[in-house]
Motif scaffolding. Sequence first.
Motif, short mmCIF file in Angstrom:
data_model
loop_
_atom_site.label_atom_id
_atom_site.label_comp_id
_atom_site.label_asym_id
_atom_site.label_seq_id
_atom_site.Cartn_x
_atom_site.Cartn_y
_atom_site.Cartn_z
N ASP A 91 -14.04 2.05 18.02
CA ASP A 91 -14.59 1.51 19.27
C ASP A 91 -15.19 2.62 20.12
O ASP A 91 -14.85 3.81 19.97
N ALA A 92 -16.06 2.23 21.06
CA ALA A 92 -16.72 3.21 21.93
C ALA A 92 -17.05 2.58 23.27
O ALA A 92 -17.24 1.36 23.38
N ASP A 101 -13.75 11.59 20.58
CA ASP A 101 -15.00 12.35 20.59
C ASP A 101 -15.88 11.82 21.71
O ASP A 101 -15.67 10.70 22.22
N SER A 102 -16.88 12.60 22.10
CA SER A 102 -17.73 12.21 23.22
C SER A 102 -19.12 12.84 23.07
O SER A 102 -19.30 13.80 22.32
N ARG A 103 -20.04 12.30 23.81
CA ARG A 103 -21.42 12.82 23.83
C ARG A 103 -22.00 12.57 25.21
O ARG A 103 -21.90 11.46 25.76
N LEU A 148 -26.66 9.23 29.77
CA LEU A 148 -25.92 8.41 28.81
C LEU A 148 -24.64 9.14 28.44
O LEU A 148 -24.67 10.31 28.06
N ILE A 149 -23.50 8.46 28.55
CA ILE A 149 -22.20 9.02 28.19
C ILE A 149 -21.55 8.11 27.15
O ILE A 149 -21.48 6.89 27.35
N LEU A 150 -21.12 8.71 26.06
CA LEU A 150 -20.43 7.96 25.02
C LEU A 150 -19.05 8.56 24.79
O LEU A 150 -18.90 9.78 24.67
N PHE A 191 -22.54 8.15 16.40
CA PHE A 191 -22.67 8.17 17.85
C PHE A 191 -23.23 9.50 18.35
O PHE A 191 -24.06 9.52 19.26
N ARG A 192 -22.77 10.59 17.76
CA ARG A 192 -23.16 11.90 18.27
C ARG A 192 -24.66 12.13 18.14
O ARG A 192 -25.30 12.58 19.08
N ASP A 193 -25.24 11.86 16.99
CA ASP A 193 -26.67 12.06 16.80
C ASP A 193 -27.48 10.92 17.40
O ASP A 193 -28.60 11.12 17.88
N GLY A 194 -26.93 9.72 17.39
CA GLY A 194 -27.68 8.57 17.88
C GLY A 194 -27.85 8.54 19.37
O GLY A 194 -28.78 7.91 19.88
#
Length: 345
Positions: A282-283, A139-141, A339-341, A318-321
Motif C-alpha cells: 500500500d501507499a 520507503d518514500s519519494r 508529490l510525496i509518496l 513508486f520510486r521511479d514512477g
Amino acid sequence: MRFLRRGPFARDRNLLITLSVLTLTAGVLAARVSMEWFSPALMIPITLVGGLQLRLRSLSKLLCAVAVSLVYVAVVRGVGHIGPGLLATFGFTIALAALMARTRGKLGVQGLRGDVMLLELRDRLKKQSELPKLPKAWDSRVVLKQAGGSSFGGDFLVSIREGDVLELALVDVSGKGVDAGTRALMLSGAFGGLLGSVDDFLGACNTYLRRQREAEGFVTAVHVRVNLATAEYVITSAGHPPVVKFEAGTGTWKVSPAKGVVLGIVGDLHCEPDKGMLRRGDALMLYTDGLIEQPGRDIDAGLDRLLGEAERLLPSGFRDGARNLVTTMSSGHNDDCALILIWRP
C-alpha cells in the motif's frame, strides 16, 4: 595607517580610493598614451565592481571620477573619440551599478553576501523537504518542481520522526515561483517548529496565520501522522487536494475523505480526519494543486487524470514512477508542483 583600519566603512573607503585611482589612471592613459590599448571602456568593469561592493554614497563619488576621466579624454583626444555608443553603454552600466548598490543598501549587506544568503536559505529549505530516514519496511519519494525552474516556490514539505511516529505536512501557499517562495520560506520555519510540538498541528498553524498582522494569502496544508510500527495513519486536511491511497490488494487508488477549511480564514478550524492502515504494497500519495489544476479545466477532471496516470506509471515502481508522474502531469502549464509518496514495499 588610518586608511588601513578595519571595519566595513574603512573597507568601503579603501575600495573607493582604489577604484577611483584605477579610473583616473585609465582616463590619463587613454588620453595621453593610446586609445587602442587603454580604451575608456576599461572603466565599465570598474563601475560594475563599484556597484557590487560600494555603498551608494561611495558609488556616486566613483561615478564622478568616471565622468572626470571621460571629459578629460574628450578634451585631449577630441569629442569624436567618445561616441554615442560608448556613452550609451556607460549610461546603462551606471544605472545598473546604482540599482545594485541601492538594493544592497536596503538589505544592509555588502558585495554578493545577499546572494549567498538566498543560496543558504534555498539549501535549508531543500534539506528540510527531505523526509527522515525510514525503517527498512518503509520507503518514500519526494518530488518538488517549482514554476519556471526557480529555486523557490510556494510548495514545501516539513517532516519529523520521533521514534516510531512519522509526521509530515505538505503546504501550498497562494501564488507561484519566487513571489510565493518568500512566504514559503517564512512559513516553513514556523510550521516546522510546530510539527511534532503540538497535538493539533493544523489548528496551531491556523492560529499562527490568524495572528499575523498582514494577510499572507490563502494557505492549504495536509498533515499525515504514521505509526511506523503498526502502520496506522491519520490524515487531516485544510483546504488541500485530497490524499489518495493505493491499495495493493485491489490495485486501485482511493481518495481520502479527510477535509477542512483553508488555513487562516476562520478562527475555529474544524477538520474531519481520515484514519486507516497501510498493508504490504500500500501507499499514500500527497500532492499540491499544481498537478491537477489547469486553467479552463475542472479540478475533478484533473484529479481523475492524476489517478489514471498513477495507475499507469506507479505500479511498475513508486520510486521511479513518482518523477515521471510529476513530469507528465505538469507538462503544458507552469506552476509549482509537489508529490510525496510513502509506501510499504
